[in-house]
Scaffold this motif. Structure first.
Motif, PDB file in Angstrom:
ATOM      1  N   SER A  55       0.816  -1.213   0.000  1.00  0.00           N
ATOM      2  CA  SER A  55       0.000   0.000   0.000  1.00  0.00           C
ATOM      3  C   SER A  55       0.848   1.261   0.000  1.00  0.00           C
ATOM      4  O   SER A  55       0.341   2.345  -0.295  1.00  0.00           O
ATOM      5  CB  SER A  55      -0.921   0.013   1.226  1.00  0.00           C
ATOM      6  N   TRP A  56       2.119   1.127   0.341  1.00  0.00           N
ATOM      7  CA  TRP A  56       2.996   2.291   0.490  1.00  0.00           C
ATOM      8  C   TRP A  56       4.089   2.380  -0.562  1.00  0.00           C
ATOM      9  O   TRP A  56       4.532   3.479  -0.894  1.00  0.00           O
ATOM     10  CB  TRP A  56       3.657   2.263   1.875  1.00  0.00           C
ATOM     11  N   LEU A  57       4.552   1.233  -1.084  1.00  0.00           N
ATOM     12  CA  LEU A  57       5.733   1.245  -1.944  1.00  0.00           C
ATOM     13  C   LEU A  57       5.591   0.280  -3.114  1.00  0.00           C
ATOM     14  O   LEU A  57       4.953  -0.772  -2.996  1.00  0.00           O
ATOM     15  CB  LEU A  57       6.988   0.846  -1.154  1.00  0.00           C
ATOM     16  N   ALA A  58       6.203   0.652  -4.243  1.00  0.00           N
ATOM     17  CA  ALA A  58       6.315  -0.242  -5.394  1.00  0.00           C
ATOM     18  C   ALA A  58       7.665   0.016  -6.052  1.00  0.00           C
ATOM     19  O   ALA A  58       8.185   1.137  -6.004  1.00  0.00           O
ATOM     20  CB  ALA A  58       5.193  -0.013  -6.386  1.00  0.00           C
ATOM     21  N   PHE A  59       8.239  -1.006  -6.663  1.00  0.00           N
ATOM     22  CA  PHE A  59       9.551  -0.905  -7.281  1.00  0.00           C
ATOM     23  C   PHE A  59       9.420  -1.103  -8.783  1.00  0.00           C
ATOM     24  O   PHE A  59       8.810  -2.070  -9.241  1.00  0.00           O
ATOM     25  CB  PHE A  59      10.502  -1.948  -6.686  1.00  0.00           C
ATOM     26  N   VAL A  65      11.574   3.975  -7.409  1.00  0.00           N
ATOM     27  CA  VAL A  65      10.706   3.578  -6.310  1.00  0.00           C
ATOM     28  C   VAL A  65       9.509   4.522  -6.299  1.00  0.00           C
ATOM     29  O   VAL A  65       9.679   5.739  -6.308  1.00  0.00           O
ATOM     30  CB  VAL A  65      11.430   3.657  -4.956  1.00  0.00           C
ATOM     31  N   THR A  66       8.309   3.961  -6.308  1.00  0.00           N
ATOM     32  CA  THR A  66       7.105   4.770  -6.202  1.00  0.00           C
ATOM     33  C   THR A  66       6.570   4.640  -4.784  1.00  0.00           C
ATOM     34  O   THR A  66       6.361   3.522  -4.299  1.00  0.00           O
ATOM     35  CB  THR A  66       6.029   4.320  -7.200  1.00  0.00           C
ATOM     36  N   ALA A  67       6.386   5.771  -4.130  1.00  0.00           N
ATOM     37  CA  ALA A  67       5.872   5.790  -2.760  1.00  0.00           C
ATOM     38  C   ALA A  67       4.515   6.470  -2.755  1.00  0.00           C
ATOM     39  O   ALA A  67       4.279   7.414  -3.513  1.00  0.00           O
ATOM     40  CB  ALA A  67       6.841   6.525  -1.835  1.00  0.00           C
ATOM     41  N   TYR A  68       3.629   5.997  -1.877  1.00  0.00           N
ATOM     42  CA  TYR A  68       2.265   6.522  -1.804  1.00  0.00           C
ATOM     43  C   TYR A  68       2.047   7.125  -0.424  1.00  0.00           C
ATOM     44  O   TYR A  68       2.289   6.463   0.592  1.00  0.00           O
ATOM     45  CB  TYR A  68       1.248   5.395  -2.052  1.00  0.00           C
ATOM     46  N   THR A  69       1.596   8.357  -0.401  1.00  0.00           N
ATOM     47  CA  THR A  69       1.391   9.031   0.876  1.00  0.00           C
ATOM     48  C   THR A  69       0.004   9.641   0.948  1.00  0.00           C
ATOM     49  O   THR A  69      -0.550  10.081  -0.065  1.00  0.00           O
ATOM     50  CB  THR A  69       2.448  10.139   1.092  1.00  0.00           C
ATOM     51  N   GLY A  70      -0.550   9.668   2.155  1.00  0.00           N
ATOM     52  CA  GLY A  70      -1.826  10.315   2.394  1.00  0.00           C
ATOM     53  C   GLY A  70      -1.675  11.712   2.950  1.00  0.00           C
ATOM     54  O   GLY A  70      -2.642  12.298   3.438  1.00  0.00           O
ATOM     55  N   GLN A  82       9.127  14.163   2.482  1.00  0.00           N
ATOM     56  CA  GLN A  82       8.733  12.766   2.432  1.00  0.00           C
ATOM     57  C   GLN A  82       9.556  11.984   1.411  1.00  0.00           C
ATOM     58  O   GLN A  82       9.854  10.804   1.611  1.00  0.00           O
ATOM     59  CB  GLN A  82       7.240  12.663   2.097  1.00  0.00           C
ATOM     60  N   THR A  83       9.939  12.639   0.319  1.00  0.00           N
ATOM     61  CA  THR A  83      10.807  11.982  -0.658  1.00  0.00           C
ATOM     62  C   THR A  83      12.168  11.694  -0.036  1.00  0.00           C
ATOM     63  O   THR A  83      12.751  10.617  -0.249  1.00  0.00           O
ATOM     64  CB  THR A  83      10.954  12.859  -1.913  1.00  0.00           C
ATOM     65  N   GLN A  84      12.694  12.639   0.733  1.00  0.00           N
ATOM     66  CA  GLN A  84      13.953  12.406   1.447  1.00  0.00           C
ATOM     67  C   GLN A  84      13.832  11.206   2.382  1.00  0.00           C
ATOM     68  O   GLN A  84      14.764  10.385   2.483  1.00  0.00           O
ATOM     69  CB  GLN A  84      14.343  13.644   2.261  1.00  0.00           C
ATOM     70  N   LEU A  85      12.719  11.128   3.084  1.00  0.00           N
ATOM     71  CA  LEU A  85      12.517  10.029   4.027  1.00  0.00           C
ATOM     72  C   LEU A  85      12.600   8.679   3.323  1.00  0.00           C
ATOM     73  O   LEU A  85      13.307   7.767   3.781  1.00  0.00           O
ATOM     74  CB  LEU A  85      11.159  10.201   4.715  1.00  0.00           C
ATOM     75  N   ILE A  86      11.884   8.523   2.210  1.00  0.00           N
ATOM     76  CA  ILE A  86      11.884   7.253   1.484  1.00  0.00           C
ATOM     77  C   ILE A  86      13.276   6.938   0.946  1.00  0.00           C
ATOM     78  O   ILE A  86      13.764   5.812   1.044  1.00  0.00           O
ATOM     79  CB  ILE A  86      10.855   7.304   0.340  1.00  0.00           C
ATOM     80  N   ALA A  87      13.925   7.942   0.351  1.00  0.00           N
ATOM     81  CA  ALA A  87      15.262   7.727  -0.210  1.00  0.00           C
ATOM     82  C   ALA A  87      16.238   7.285   0.880  1.00  0.00           C
ATOM     83  O   ALA A  87      17.067   6.379   0.660  1.00  0.00           O
ATOM     84  CB  ALA A  87      15.753   9.001  -0.893  1.00  0.00           C
ATOM     85  N   ARG A  96      15.602   8.920  -7.481  1.00  0.00           N
ATOM     86  CA  ARG A  96      15.048   7.612  -7.837  1.00  0.00           C
ATOM     87  C   ARG A  96      13.726   7.344  -7.135  1.00  0.00           C
ATOM     88  O   ARG A  96      13.190   6.237  -7.215  1.00  0.00           O
ATOM     89  CB  ARG A  96      16.030   6.479  -7.478  1.00  0.00           C
ATOM     90  N   VAL A  97      13.193   8.360  -6.438  1.00  0.00           N
ATOM     91  CA  VAL A  97      11.934   8.208  -5.725  1.00  0.00           C
ATOM     92  C   VAL A  97      10.870   9.070  -6.382  1.00  0.00           C
ATOM     93  O   VAL A  97      11.076  10.264  -6.626  1.00  0.00           O
ATOM     94  CB  VAL A  97      12.072   8.598  -4.240  1.00  0.00           C
TER      95      VAL A  97
END
Length: 514
Positions: A55-59, A65-70, A82-87, A96-97
């Motif tokens: 529900s949060w991540l896909a590669f 990396v695709t991240a999903y946030t509410g 939030q992009t920094q957090l995922i990276a 790459r995010v």
């Protein structure tokens, strides 16, 4: 019907991280007024299960990396943060995010982006950060099996897992051979701060180049095939009821359609200018409005209203300490209703058709807006999609929810996509203003001037500011089509919510730590 996450990822060229709907997690109707929310973030059940990693991540096959946030960025910098957090947590480069914000078809429901809670929610609570940490540990475990080495000998950097004895494998190779289909791991370890290479560092805002060069697509600039333009005609005062509309007053303007739904009045036209002219010319008759409190006595009126009483901090001995104090100082402060005053007036685009409704909205609350649009249009919840599209930033609220409801109503009537942009008059007269507050302080002083007691009591007209999941009537559009607003009910004082909770800045940090 709204697209599935599988369709979305296929179109983006990503490897699907085995998306399924968990039993009991299908879209559900929002709770009835007065019921208790059921989701982890004070939300209602959603078709996107927040306890699942997918529900949060896909590669992607391209290493993205695709991240999903509410939680959405409307000018406060959350997109970059939030992009920094995922990276950081996934050990990939920042570029790459790809972050997808607040699309009810594909992102988790995290309630509203408000109250300065976005960073604590996604950085410190079990969601976006935990998802990335879970994924990193899962990737290391997959690499351990693939390279036949202990996981302790592996390191991850730039999307590649490398073994100390030699050998490496890229994330996309691991995901392709073993899908990341799993629950979030509550024991997944976050990267320690002393190992950060992206978080905690100043980076240029990722949206700045597009913003500075005029390439950023705000909701105001969104265009759809066959799109027409709408405007609303609001009552002259609160409590007015519609008496009649003379549609012939705009017959000289080609292509104008007048839309009336109970007390809601709007126009649709082929061009923005035609819609503006029609809204100005349309002859509408209203009943007299409701008598509102006088400005000169408003704060006395506010003090007498029934409300939800609660305690921010309670030492239990304030009155006794004030009685013994050598001096007691008193002060009152009054904060009137104030417009939030976004630089650009609110705008939304809606496409309501036999398959359902899609609304592009600058709302701070995509899922609650989806719920209210479904109620207003009397559509099944699962047939409505809200796509967050940035508008003019706000501090508090603006007309983003109301204009989204307007666009949905006008699109349904027109049978075509409709763009609605408020005039400055629409925004100033009918947005959900900043709440008025009456604050009274008492401070007890010892003979040497030191503070021995502090008492603060305030009255805030805070209900009815946001529609939530089940109160379309909290904004003007919902009210005009027959939904009741939230009405305060008297309650006895409730204990403080928590020692560290500041109750919307009522408790300064130095008091919260006492």
């Amino acid at each position: 019907m709204q697209p599935s996450r599988r369709d979305f990822l296929r179109g983006a060229g990503a490897l699907v991280v085995s998306f399924t709907m968990a039993p009991g997690q299908l879209a559900a109707d929002p709770p009835a007024p007065g019921s208790t929310a059921q989701g982890r973030f004070g939300t209602t059940p959603s078709h996107i299960d927040p306890d699942r990693l997918e529900s949060w991540l896909a590669f992607g096959a391209d290493g993205l990396v695709t991240a999903y946030t509410g939680k959405c960025d409307f000018g406060q910098g959350m997109y970059t943060a939030q992009t920094q957090l995922i990276a950081e947590e996934l050990c990939v480069a920042l570029n790459r995010v790809k972050l997808v914000e607040c699309d009810t078809a594909i992102t988790p429901d995290q309630g509203s982006t408000s109250g300065s809670q976005s960073t604590p929610t996604n950085f410190n609570v079990e969601n976006l950060a935990l998802a990335a940490a879970t994924a990193r540990e899962a990737l290391l475990a997959l690499a351990s099996a693939k390279l036949a080495v202990p996981v302790e000998t592996l390191t991850a950097a730039n999307g590649v897992v490398t073994a100390s004895a030699g050998g490496s494998v890229r994330y996309e190779q691991l995901v392709g051979s073993g899908q990341l289909h799993m629950p979030l791991s509550p024991t997944a370890r976050r990267k320690p701060q002393d190992q950060w290479t992206i978080l905690g560092r100043s980076v240029p805002s990722l949206d700045r180049p597009a913003l500075m060069t005029g390439q950023f697509e705000f909701v105001q600039s969104l265009k759809l095939p066959g799109m027409v333009h709408g405007r609303v005609v609001r009552p002259p005062a609160m409590g007015c009821r519609l008496v009649g509309v003379d549609k012939s007053s705009v017959k000289a303007i080609p292509g104008v359609q007048v839309v009336v739904v109970q007390d809601f009045v709007g126009v649709v036209a082929p061009t923005q200018w035609a819609a503006i002219r029609a809204a100005r010319q349309l002859a509408v008759q209203w009943s007299p409005g409701t008598q509102i409190p006088s400005q000169t006595t408003f704060f006395d009126f506010l003090r007498l209203q029934a409300g939800h009483d609660s305690l921010s901090v309670d030492s239990g001995d304030v009155d006794a300490q004030l009685t013994r104090a050598a001096h007691v100082l008193r002060a009152s402060y009054r904060y009137p209703y104030q417009m939030h005053g976004s630089v650009g007036s609110s705008c939304s685009v809606a496409d309501v058709n036999p398959r359902g409704a899609t609304v592009w909205s600058a709302t701070q609350s995509a899922y609650p807006t989806r719920s209210c649009v479904a109620k207003i249009l009397n559509l099944p919840l699962e047939s409505v999609r809200v796509v967050y599209t940035r508008g003019s930033g706000c501090y508090g609220l603006n007309g983003a929810d109301a204009v989204s409801f307007d666009a949905a109503l006008l699109s349904r009537a027109a049978g075509a996509p409709v763009r609605v942009q408020f005039s400055r008059q629409d925004e100033m007269a009918w947005e959900n203003f900043g709440s008025p507050v009456l604050v009274e302080h008492r401070a007890g002083l010892a003979p040497d001037g030191s503070i021995v007691a502090w008492d603060r009591e305030n009255w805030v007209a805070e209900l009815g500011g946001r529609p939530g999941y089940d109160r379309p009537g909290n904004v003007i559009t919902g009210l005009l089509v027959g939904f009741e607003p939230e009405v305060p009910q008297a309650t006895s004082a409730k204990p403080p919510r928590g020692k560290l909770g500041n109750n919307s800045n009522a408790v300064p940090a130095y008091l919260a730590g006492c």
